[in-house]
Design a protein around this motif. Sequence first.
Motif, mmCIF file in Angstrom:
data_model
loop_
_atom_site.group_PDB
_atom_site.id
_atom_site.type_symbol
_atom_site.label_atom_id
_atom_site.label_comp_id
_atom_site.label_asym_id
_atom_site.label_seq_id
_atom_site.Cartn_x
_atom_site.Cartn_y
_atom_site.Cartn_z
ATOM 1 N N LEU A 120 1.021 -1.280 -0.109
ATOM 2 C CA LEU A 120 -0.079 -0.045 0.088
ATOM 3 C C LEU A 120 0.807 1.346 -0.032
ATOM 4 N N ARG A 121 1.897 1.254 0.777
ATOM 5 C CA ARG A 121 2.851 2.305 0.799
ATOM 6 C C ARG A 121 3.630 2.700 -0.426
ATOM 7 N N LYS A 122 3.757 1.562 -0.910
ATOM 8 C CA LYS A 122 4.517 1.776 -2.165
ATOM 9 C C LYS A 122 3.499 2.498 -3.379
ATOM 10 N N GLU A 123 2.387 1.802 -3.346
ATOM 11 C CA GLU A 123 1.416 2.646 -4.705
ATOM 12 C C GLU A 123 0.922 4.095 -3.996
ATOM 13 N N LEU A 124 0.683 4.093 -2.692
ATOM 14 C CA LEU A 124 0.284 5.715 -2.192
ATOM 15 C C LEU A 124 1.626 6.431 -2.349
ATOM 16 N N ALA A 125 2.757 5.787 -2.391
ATOM 17 C CA ALA A 125 3.846 6.908 -2.705
ATOM 18 C C ALA A 125 3.979 7.398 -4.088
ATOM 19 N N ALA B 111 0.489 12.417 -8.373
ATOM 20 C CA ALA B 111 -0.596 13.559 -8.435
ATOM 21 C C ALA B 111 -0.327 15.006 -7.664
ATOM 22 N N CYS B 112 0.220 14.764 -6.290
ATOM 23 C CA CYS B 112 0.268 15.854 -5.714
ATOM 24 C C CYS B 112 1.703 16.820 -6.487
ATOM 25 N N VAL C 257 -2.162 16.485 1.713
ATOM 26 C CA VAL C 257 -2.761 15.396 1.133
ATOM 27 C C VAL C 257 -2.168 14.054 1.178
ATOM 28 N N THR C 258 -0.697 14.003 1.177
ATOM 29 C CA THR C 258 -0.075 12.766 1.167
ATOM 30 C C THR C 258 -0.073 12.150 2.548
#
Lengths: 706, 247
Positions: A106-111, A117-118, A165-166
């Motif tokens: 999850l961390r990988k894809e959220l990063a 995006a941001c 946001v991140t």
Amino acid sequence: MDSFSAVYDRLRRHNRGRYALLAGCCFFSVLLITAYVSMMRSPTILAVLPEGGDSRKQVMMIFVLAVLGCAVFTTYAAGLFFRQKSWETGIFLALGASRRQLKRELRKELAVLSIGACGLGALLGAPLAWCLWQVFRALVVDTQEMGLRFDPQAMGYALAFAVYVTAMLFFQGSRSVGRTDIMDVVHESHKSEPVRAVPRWYGWLGIVLLAAGGFLGYIVPSFCVQVFHWYAPGGLTAIFYLPALVGLYMLLLHTVANGWGGRRHRYRDIISVSMMKFQGRQTVRNMLVMTVLLAGAYFASFYAPMLGTSSTMSIDARPVDYAYHFRADQDLPVGDEVRDMAEDYGVEITFYVQAPMARLGVDGERQVETEGPLGTTWESVYYKLLQSELFLSESAYRALTGNTVELEPGEMAAILDATGSNQGVFDGTATQVTNVCTGESWDMTLTESLRHDLLFGHYVLDDADFTAMTAGLSDEWREEMVFFNVRDCASSYEFAKALFHRIVDRSGPEVEQFDSWDPILREIERKEQGYYFLDREHLQESGLPGIDYEQRDSSEFRLYWQYMPKFRVLDQADFVKTMAVFLMLFIFIAIVCFAAVVVIAFTRSLTIAITNRPVYDDLRRMGAPAAYLNRSAASQVRRVFLVPTVAGTSLIFAFYTMILYFNDNRFTLSEVLGLRNCLALAVLISLGLYGVYRLTRRSAAKILGL
Amino acid sequence: MLTVQDLHKSYRVGKRTYEVLKGVSLTVEQGQFVAVMGPSGSGKTTLLNCISCYIPADSGSILLGDTELARLDEGALAQVRNRQLGFVFQDFLLLDGLTVRENILLPAILGGQVQTQTEARADQLCDVFEIAAIRDKYPAEISGGEKQRTAVARALINQPLLILADEPTGNLDSRSSRAVIAAFEQARDVLGAMIFMVTHDSFAASFCDRVVILRDGIVWRTLEKDGQDRPAFQDRLLDAIRDMGKE
């Protein structure tokens, strides 16, 4: 496919729409905030908006609304994303995946998602602002000071929002994996969020709180200043707006859960109403964000019509076409020189008058401020010699205005504007007048005030008093006022421009001063504080626009030069140019906020459609006719658009009307006409929003297979 | 062997607390197929979720072999779930983005143990459950019965010690139900697995070696098959359920 990463990758591709939605929301929010802050902190804008001025406060207020709106919007989008994702998260956990394993993926894809995006949003924000600004320059108006420059420090704000946001994404992601009840995680995505029973009185209480919060929030700062002699910090007084926010939430909650239409179409609308009800809190939160952003957008878009109406009316209402004044020690064009110039430009002067004025000292009370831990407090201190004002004799007043005023010796009359207002800047209550060159003072009695737009803020004296009081004044304390009319004012623009330039060219550096610069107050300030904040060399550090003869066509110069002539044709023709930065800034803000509203409404409507697709499939199987399904789907999309639009528009109209009224406890004609123009604009914008609604309805129907 | 001892579990809804399990004790021997029946709200699914450690119990113990499941840390528990337990759910819990074969392989992938023989085993399970023809299809493209057979195959891929099934035949037609039960019987007979199945269906329960009937959070009665034929055992079950209704 033999690794968990590969499984994750496959599912990501399968659900790319969901990822795109979240990435899009984050990108859009950061883009919007970056564009806004780039503009708000741009030296181009800051040079024109005085520090502490209303315009800057309004820009900041809308920025706060935009930040709050975008923060709630992205938080909602992330919540929706993790709710949908919880199905697969729960299955992984149920089948024996460890939380560490899940968190790693999850961390990988959220990063990737958040940085992508941001980062892109932050990167493109300033170019977007720049492009929009260039479009304005190309299509609407372009002036020398509209060259847009950015302050790199503005990126700090944008980055702070991107970091929020991140961090929010990571927090929500971690929470979605960390829950102990695995079956809860699995079924999270299927849970609806019912709005708990909402009593019907929520609607009315909401309206009461909304009105009370709006009123208190607006009135409390002035109340603190006037009653407690305290400039309460903005953050503290802003708390009084909170009831308005709570009231708005209750109002929307009632509208979503109960509706206002009674039970007339109870069964006809049962599907759409119940679906909407069970989208619950998220729908209401979205509507809240949209309402607040719409209110901000309207607030910004009303700036142009209000300013335009009041300026046009005040310029049209001037009693003469041309007016200017100057210090007697300045060698400016007057009389024959002006007539000759007019002739050169084919302009016929039909009326010309020139009358002397004098700058005399007056007494008054001054607010002496003290900085404290809870903000600034002030106390009123009387000064026998506080500042200077311009004085005219009875006969000069008669010559200039054609009106006779009868004053006895020892009497004087203050001149208010044509509507009888002091415009909050001129109290006209002096009781003692001093000739600063001789040091002689006279106690005076004020008579009934006079009214004249071009002589606003001056005093009239009995002729004999004027002669006695101005005796011994040097030229720098004497002034001349010139009024004249021309035959065809509308076609005298070139003459007006040439005369304005000649006046500026012939004015000396000693009068290159800010509008409210005062020689007596200057001495007091220099004595008490060591410097005078309106002296040219201190203007910038005081956050005020600079005054420079070289920049004579800039907004700063034309709005704030103390001796700026008032030429009707020049002011009419150059109004948009003079106010360009103000107008374009507020139009920019309005566009950005309206764009945010449209994106949020569109996203929310499509999300509702996606969520309810299985229900519509079932209804179709049960034999529901297409017309019924269409009406039901349209009803939900309509509610997403209609409720915030009606609430936001009504809210801002009520608020705006209140502000206009409390400015001077009355409505002037220009305010009423300005409101009418704002209403016309709101109708136009609402039509635009209706177009977006139709488009969204079509997209939702497509998703639902209708 | 699975040993459940004096298990308690309650839920809090608002200010009220509902005690769902009030001291449940039972055992499942190696190679035994046990069903849990009972009316709605009797605590069947809660019992299953506690045994799976999907939800934490308030008190009591759950022993799988010598291992007290409640005392395991997060990582060890995940390992037990992955290696020693297999799960079959009423609503299948298949991932839409993976094919039938990939769904079956998922527990092995999560455990990091996909080898050639694991893939061969997945293919073999596809053959056994007659889903070989649809193994490259996605869940959205197959029937409910096929989905459940896929879920059973997934539960068996890691050759678990204990299979936990929650209403596995609840959404299926009789033919598919029979196939699922047959799969459990095969897992018991060939692998020596324990099967613990929650069901409302007396027909499905009649295939089990033992049926535990729960009522109001306690074990109301336990019926052993003891070599009886299936229809007769189903009649006994129905009689017991009727008796429960009379009390």
